[in-house]
Design an enzyme around this catalytic site. Structure first.
Site, PDB file in Angstrom:
ATOM      1  N   SER A 132       0.835  -1.205   0.000  1.00  0.00           N
ATOM      2  CA  SER A 132       0.000   0.000   0.000  1.00  0.00           C
ATOM      3  C   SER A 132       0.866   1.251   0.000  1.00  0.00           C
ATOM      4  O   SER A 132       1.940   1.273   0.598  1.00  0.00           O
ATOM      5  CB  SER A 132      -0.878  -0.012   1.255  1.00  0.00           C
ATOM      6  OG  SER A 132      -1.490   1.260   1.448  1.00  0.00           O
ATOM      7  N   THR A 134       0.401   3.571   1.685  1.00  0.00           N
ATOM      8  CA  THR A 134       0.463   4.051   3.065  1.00  0.00           C
ATOM      9  C   THR A 134       1.863   3.877   3.637  1.00  0.00           C
ATOM     10  O   THR A 134       2.228   4.518   4.632  1.00  0.00           O
ATOM     11  CB  THR A 134      -0.607   3.349   3.924  1.00  0.00           C
ATOM     12  OG1 THR A 134      -0.848   4.123   5.090  1.00  0.00           O
ATOM     13  CG2 THR A 134      -0.196   1.955   4.301  1.00  0.00           C
ATOM     14  N   TYR A 156      -1.502  -0.270  10.731  1.00  0.00           N
ATOM     15  CA  TYR A 156      -1.834  -0.962   9.471  1.00  0.00           C
ATOM     16  C   TYR A 156      -0.689  -0.759   8.473  1.00  0.00           C
ATOM     17  O   TYR A 156      -0.173  -1.724   7.910  1.00  0.00           O
ATOM     18  CB  TYR A 156      -3.150  -0.431   8.889  1.00  0.00           C
ATOM     19  CG  TYR A 156      -3.277  -0.724   7.422  1.00  0.00           C
ATOM     20  CD1 TYR A 156      -3.053   0.274   6.479  1.00  0.00           C
ATOM     21  CD2 TYR A 156      -3.561  -2.005   6.969  1.00  0.00           C
ATOM     22  CE1 TYR A 156      -3.126   0.006   5.122  1.00  0.00           C
ATOM     23  CE2 TYR A 156      -3.640  -2.289   5.618  1.00  0.00           C
ATOM     24  CZ  TYR A 156      -3.413  -1.270   4.711  1.00  0.00           C
ATOM     25  OH  TYR A 156      -3.473  -1.543   3.362  1.00  0.00           O
ATOM     26  N   LYS A 160       2.232  -3.457   6.603  1.00  0.00           N
ATOM     27  CA  LYS A 160       2.570  -3.573   5.176  1.00  0.00           C
ATOM     28  C   LYS A 160       4.081  -3.415   4.977  1.00  0.00           C
ATOM     29  O   LYS A 160       4.715  -4.196   4.266  1.00  0.00           O
ATOM     30  CB  LYS A 160       1.825  -2.517   4.354  1.00  0.00           C
ATOM     31  CG  LYS A 160       0.330  -2.730   4.243  1.00  0.00           C
ATOM     32  CD  LYS A 160       0.000  -4.047   3.548  1.00  0.00           C
ATOM     33  CE  LYS A 160      -1.505  -4.200   3.313  1.00  0.00           C
ATOM     34  NZ  LYS A 160      -1.844  -5.500   2.718  1.00  0.00           N
ATOM     35  N   ASN A 205     -14.960   3.640   5.761  1.00  0.00           N
ATOM     36  CA  ASN A 205     -13.901   4.601   6.126  1.00  0.00           C
ATOM     37  C   ASN A 205     -13.506   5.438   4.908  1.00  0.00           C
ATOM     38  O   ASN A 205     -13.118   6.580   5.026  1.00  0.00           O
ATOM     39  CB  ASN A 205     -12.639   3.856   6.583  1.00  0.00           C
ATOM     40  CG  ASN A 205     -12.923   2.984   7.804  1.00  0.00           C
ATOM     41  OD1 ASN A 205     -13.448   3.465   8.798  1.00  0.00           O
ATOM     42  ND2 ASN A 205     -12.614   1.696   7.703  1.00  0.00           N
ATOM     43  N   ARG A 238      -6.003  12.749  -3.867  1.00  0.00           N
ATOM     44  CA  ARG A 238      -5.515  11.369  -3.876  1.00  0.00           C
ATOM     45  C   ARG A 238      -5.431  10.842  -5.302  1.00  0.00           C
ATOM     46  O   ARG A 238      -6.075  11.384  -6.203  1.00  0.00           O
ATOM     47  CB  ARG A 238      -6.470  10.469  -3.076  1.00  0.00           C
ATOM     48  CG  ARG A 238      -6.549  10.788  -1.586  1.00  0.00           C
ATOM     49  CD  ARG A 238      -5.276  10.485  -0.865  1.00  0.00           C
ATOM     50  NE  ARG A 238      -5.361  10.701   0.578  1.00  0.00           N
ATOM     51  CZ  ARG A 238      -5.158  11.858   1.190  1.00  0.00           C
ATOM     52  NH1 ARG A 238      -4.881  12.933   0.456  1.00  0.00           N
ATOM     53  NH2 ARG A 238      -5.230  11.949   2.509  1.00  0.00           N
TER      54      ARG A 238
HETATM   55  C1  WQD Z   1      -9.511   9.889   0.627  1.00  0.00           C
HETATM   56  C2  WQD Z   1      -9.727  11.383   0.823  1.00  0.00           C
HETATM   57  C3  WQD Z   1      -9.944  12.023   3.115  1.00  0.00           C
HETATM   58  C4  WQD Z   1     -13.729   9.818   3.733  1.00  0.00           C
HETATM   59  C5  WQD Z   1      -6.871   5.028   2.855  1.00  0.00           C
HETATM   60  C6  WQD Z   1      -5.834   4.272   3.625  1.00  0.00           C
HETATM   61  C7  WQD Z   1      -4.875   3.595   2.677  1.00  0.00           C
HETATM   62  C8  WQD Z   1      -5.622   2.771   1.666  1.00  0.00           C
HETATM   63  C9  WQD Z   1      -6.663   3.589   0.950  1.00  0.00           C
HETATM   64  C10 WQD Z   1      -5.558   0.513   2.420  1.00  0.00           C
HETATM   65  C11 WQD Z   1      -8.934  11.963   1.973  1.00  0.00           C
HETATM   66  C12 WQD Z   1     -11.250  12.266   2.367  1.00  0.00           C
HETATM   67  C13 WQD Z   1     -12.555  10.360   3.212  1.00  0.00           C
HETATM   68  C14 WQD Z   1     -14.808  10.684   4.050  1.00  0.00           C
HETATM   69  C15 WQD Z   1     -13.510  12.559   3.307  1.00  0.00           C
HETATM   70  N1  WQD Z   1      -6.233   1.677   2.327  1.00  0.00           N
HETATM   71  N2  WQD Z   1     -12.463  11.705   2.996  1.00  0.00           N
HETATM   72  N3  WQD Z   1     -14.657  12.031   3.821  1.00  0.00           N
HETATM   73  O1  WQD Z   1      -7.094   8.022   3.450  1.00  0.00           O
HETATM   74  O2  WQD Z   1      -6.214   8.286   1.076  1.00  0.00           O
HETATM   75  O3  WQD Z   1      -6.262   6.045   2.125  1.00  0.00           O
HETATM   76  O4  WQD Z   1      -7.531   4.156   1.961  1.00  0.00           O
HETATM   77  O5  WQD Z   1      -4.544   0.205   1.863  1.00  0.00           O
HETATM   78  O6  WQD Z   1      -4.020   2.774   3.446  1.00  0.00           O
HETATM   79  O7  WQD Z   1      -5.079   5.196   4.393  1.00  0.00           O
HETATM   80  O8  WQD Z   1      -8.398   7.121   1.470  1.00  0.00           O
HETATM   81  O9  WQD Z   1     -10.787   7.177   0.905  1.00  0.00           O
HETATM   82  O10 WQD Z   1     -10.110   7.253   3.360  1.00  0.00           O
HETATM   83  O11 WQD Z   1      -9.712   9.251   1.896  1.00  0.00           O
HETATM   84  O12 WQD Z   1     -13.391  13.795   3.126  1.00  0.00           O
HETATM   85  O13 WQD Z   1     -15.897  10.252   4.528  1.00  0.00           O
HETATM   86  O14 WQD Z   1     -11.102  11.602   1.116  1.00  0.00           O
HETATM   87  O15 WQD Z   1      -9.664  13.103   4.021  1.00  0.00           O
HETATM   88  O16 WQD Z   1      -8.542  13.286   1.621  1.00  0.00           O
HETATM   89  P1  WQD Z   1      -6.966   7.494   2.073  1.00  0.00           P
HETATM   90  P2  WQD Z   1      -9.832   7.652   1.944  1.00  0.00           P
END
Ligand code: WQD
Length: 357
Positions: A132, A134, A156, A160, A205, A238
């Site tokens: 990931s 991450t 997490y 990885k 999430n 992202r």
């Molecule tokens: C994306 C953007 C949030 C939810 C995570 C894990 C990573 C990988 C992918 C496993 C960010 C914003 C989010 C919401 C929002 N998982 N957001 N409202 O955090 O880039 O990555 O998922 O491998 O390890 O860290 O993805 O989709 O959670 O967030 O505003 O209800 O959307 O702040 O900018 P992220 P995400």
């Protein structure tokens, strides 16, 4: 010269019933490979496996079991004469890992150790590992190349990175081993049939499933976690990648390892598009796809979030001859198709044994 299609291989996909896993299985079948799925259904649905034969022809066998059980792993590797393993099974909720780190170290690390020990016992040496982005933590350089420094910000992500480092030591110790760790950016979307996709049981999430569940009416509104980041519109940026492109990247990695001249013992490869979108751009694109404005409200930042995460996808192009092809509109359209199908799926339905192939 017409390049002959790569030889058919038998691949073990741990976690192959999951969101990423099921799409990887479909792409492996489409490429003519045989697949054995090992899944304990802790975070996946039997119906997903039952639907794979409706999407792709080919040999897929389901073994319900736990990758942490070394005896099961060794038996499966031997019995099905596995040529290579794609390891996708594991826990992946960042927030849960912060609340319960030992659960993540036990499940993700022990799962990887038991799998790798089983591979050693069975003499299977080729591994594609689901890693990931991450592992990069707070990016020091953008876009992020695989040579960027790593630095994890949650348990997490640490699992990885630790598994990648375990694999480093294993390929050094055991000349039979070879691995590619694929560092995913933000996988989204679904197979265009709408039959498989991401449908988290509890509150999502991640942004995309949350937007999709809001669009279908399951959530009142999207909370935008902060609009005061140093980005064009203030919201987080992202690198979203269509899960079908991601899945194809796994097939390319497997086939490259069997191909000529792959000398690397353990190579890290980013799977991303190299294009970034902000939260507001995602909400807007999804609103276009579903045909009405998805409601949202700006709230406080989520702890641990970075402003921008963006892949440098050059190595995947150079080494695997792979790049992402599906654009944001396609990601939203396919995710929306699946979300509507999933809403219809609330009714239970029987899965005949024959469906399991
Ligand atoms: C994306 C953007 C949030 C939810 C995570 C894990 C990573 C990988 C992918 C496993 C960010 C914003 C989010 C919401 C929002 N998982 N957001 N409202 O955090 O880039 O990555 O998922 O491998 O390890 O860290 O993805 O989709 O959670 O967030 O505003 O209800 O959307 O702040 O900018 P992220 P995400």
């Amino acid at each position: 010269k017409v390049s002959k299609s790569p030889q058919a291989r038998t691949i073990l996909a741990t976690g192959g019933a999951g969101y990423i896993g099921s799409h990887v299985v479909v792409e492996l079948l489409e490429a003519g490979h045989r697949v054995v799925i090992l899944d304990n259904f802790e975070n996946s649905d039997r119906r997903t496996v039952a639907r794979i034969p409706q999407i792709a022809r080919g040999t897929v066998v389901l073994v319900e079991g736990d990758v942490r059980d070394r005896a099961v792993v060794t038996e499966v590797l031997r019995q099905y004469r596995i040529d290579a393993v794609i390891h996708l099974a594991g826990k992946k909720a960042v927030g849960q890992s912060v609340a319960d780190p030992l659960l993540y170290f036990r499940d993700n690390l022990l799962g990887a150790i038991s799998l790798l020990q089983g591979m050693q016992a069975a003499g299977v040496g080729k591994l594609v590992f689901s890693s990931s982005a991450t592992v990069y933590g707070i990016p020091k350089v953008l876009p992020i190349p695989e040579t960027a420094p790593t630095g994890t910000t949650n348990p997490y992500g640490r699992t990885k990175l630790m598994i990648e480092e375990m694999v480093d030591d294993l390929v050094t110790a055991d000349p039979r081993f070879q691995a590619i760790s694929l560092r995913y950016f933000n996988p989204v979307g679904a197979h265009p049939s709408g039959l498989i996709g991401e449908n988290p049981r509890d509150v999502p999430n991640n942004l995309f499933p949350y937007v999709a569940q809001t669009a279908i009416g399951q959530r009142p509104e999207v909370q935008v976690f902060g609009a005061d980041y140093d980005t064009p519109d203030g919201t987080g940026v992202r690198d979203y990648i269509h899960v079908m492109d991601l899945a194809r990247g796994h097939v390319a990695a497997i086939e490259r390892m069997f191909g000529p001249g792959f000398e690397d013992r353990h190579m890290r490869i980013n799977l991303g598009t190299g294009t970034g979108y902000s939260v507001l751009q995602i909400i807007d694109a999804f609103s276009q796809a579903c045909g009405f404005p998805v409601p949202y409200r700006v709230t406080a930042r989520r702890p641990g979030d970075v402003a921008v995460s963006l892949a440098d996808p050059c190595r995947a192009g150079a080494v695997l001859g792979w790049r992402a092809t599906r654009d944001l509109a396609r990601m939203c359209a396919d995710h929306w198709t699946f979300q509507q199908q999933a809403a219809l799926d609330s009714r239970p339905y029987l899965v005949a044994r024959s469906d399991l192939g």
